[in-house]
Design an enzyme around this catalytic site. Structure first.
Site, PDB file in Angstrom:
ATOM      1  N   LYS A  40    -113.781 -15.897 -50.212  1.00 18.96           N
ATOM      2  CA  LYS A  40    -113.781 -14.882 -49.432  1.00 18.96           C
ATOM      3  C   LYS A  40    -114.336 -15.489 -47.646  1.00 18.96           C
ATOM      4  CE  LYS A  40    -115.905 -10.240 -48.471  1.00 18.96           C
ATOM      5  NZ  LYS A  40    -114.481  -9.826 -47.707  1.00 18.96           N
ATOM      6  N   GLY A  45    -120.102 -20.854 -48.473  1.00 20.53           N
ATOM      7  CA  GLY A  45    -119.429 -21.887 -49.249  1.00 20.53           C
ATOM      8  C   GLY A  45    -117.913 -21.887 -48.660  1.00 20.53           C
ATOM      9  N   CYS A  46    -117.189 -20.790 -48.449  1.00 21.54           N
ATOM     10  CA  CYS A  46    -116.093 -20.874 -48.041  1.00 21.54           C
ATOM     11  C   CYS A  46    -115.882 -21.348 -46.425  1.00 21.54           C
ATOM     12  CB  CYS A  46    -115.415 -19.273 -48.095  1.00 21.54           C
ATOM     13  SG  CYS A  46    -115.284 -18.745 -49.745  1.00 21.54           S
ATOM     14  N   THR A  47    -116.771 -20.888 -45.644  1.00 26.26           N
ATOM     15  CA  THR A  47    -116.933 -21.412 -44.172  1.00 26.26           C
ATOM     16  C   THR A  47    -116.977 -23.094 -44.290  1.00 26.26           C
ATOM     17  OG1 THR A  47    -117.613 -19.617 -43.472  1.00 26.26           O
ATOM     18  CG2 THR A  47    -117.884 -21.409 -42.006  1.00 26.26           C
ATOM     19  N   ALA A  50    -113.492 -24.452 -45.603  1.00 22.53           N
ATOM     20  CA  ALA A  50    -112.496 -24.356 -44.368  1.00 22.53           C
ATOM     21  C   ALA A  50    -112.902 -25.292 -43.357  1.00 22.53           C
ATOM     22  CB  ALA A  50    -112.573 -22.959 -44.011  1.00 22.53           C
TER      23      ALA A  50
END
Length: 152
Positions: A40, A45-47, A50
């Site tokens: 998401k 974690g995704c930030t 990325a």
């Protein structure tokens, strides 16, 4: 269907963070690829993942590789996420989970979270590595190391 090491990635289309249609044959079979699926936009974690791909993006480009991030978030969400974190690579929206199904990305944590899986594809379109780990930070060094082995 689920892609395995040695499989050729089939052609697919999806909308990118600008709302344009991305056609996979524009890159698959032409250059090495890192395709990473993440749960998401704008979650911790995704930030981290990325932004780590962003910080190493020039290293991937110098090796002739492209990075593509895919989640089920909307085009609008991807646009905000990419703009906020200055992400230079392609983000694809997969709201119907069609791409997750093509690649065979399963949910984690008892089926509650969309999986975090990175695929390394050589310039012939063949899957050479599938890295499945909830630990976002481990994906970038593994991907870069594998791309280096491919091209050097």
């Amino acid at each position: 269907m689920s892609l395995k090491i040695g499989d050729i990635v089939p052609n697919f289309t999806a909308k990118d963070s600008h709302g344009d249609v991305f056609e996979s044959q524009s890159v698959i079979g032409r250059k090495p690829l890192v395709i990473y699926f993440y749960p998401k936009d704008d979650t911790p974690g995704c930030t981290t993942e990325a932004c780590s791909f962003r910080d190493q993006y020039e290293d991937f480009k110098d090796l002739g590789a492209e990075v593509i991030g895919i989640s089920s978030d909307s085009v609008k969400s991807h646009h905000k996420f990419a703009h906020k974190h200055q992400l230079p690579f392609i983000l694809l929206s997969d709201p119907d989970k069609k791409l997750r199904n093509i690649f065979g990305v399963r949910n984690n944590l008892f089926g509650l979270l969309p999986g975090r899986v990175t695929y390394i594809i050589d310039k012939n379109g063949v899957v050479i590595l599938i890295f499945d780990s909830l630990n976002a930070a481990k994906h970038i060094p593994k991907a870069l190391e594998t791309i280096k082995e491919l091209v050097l």
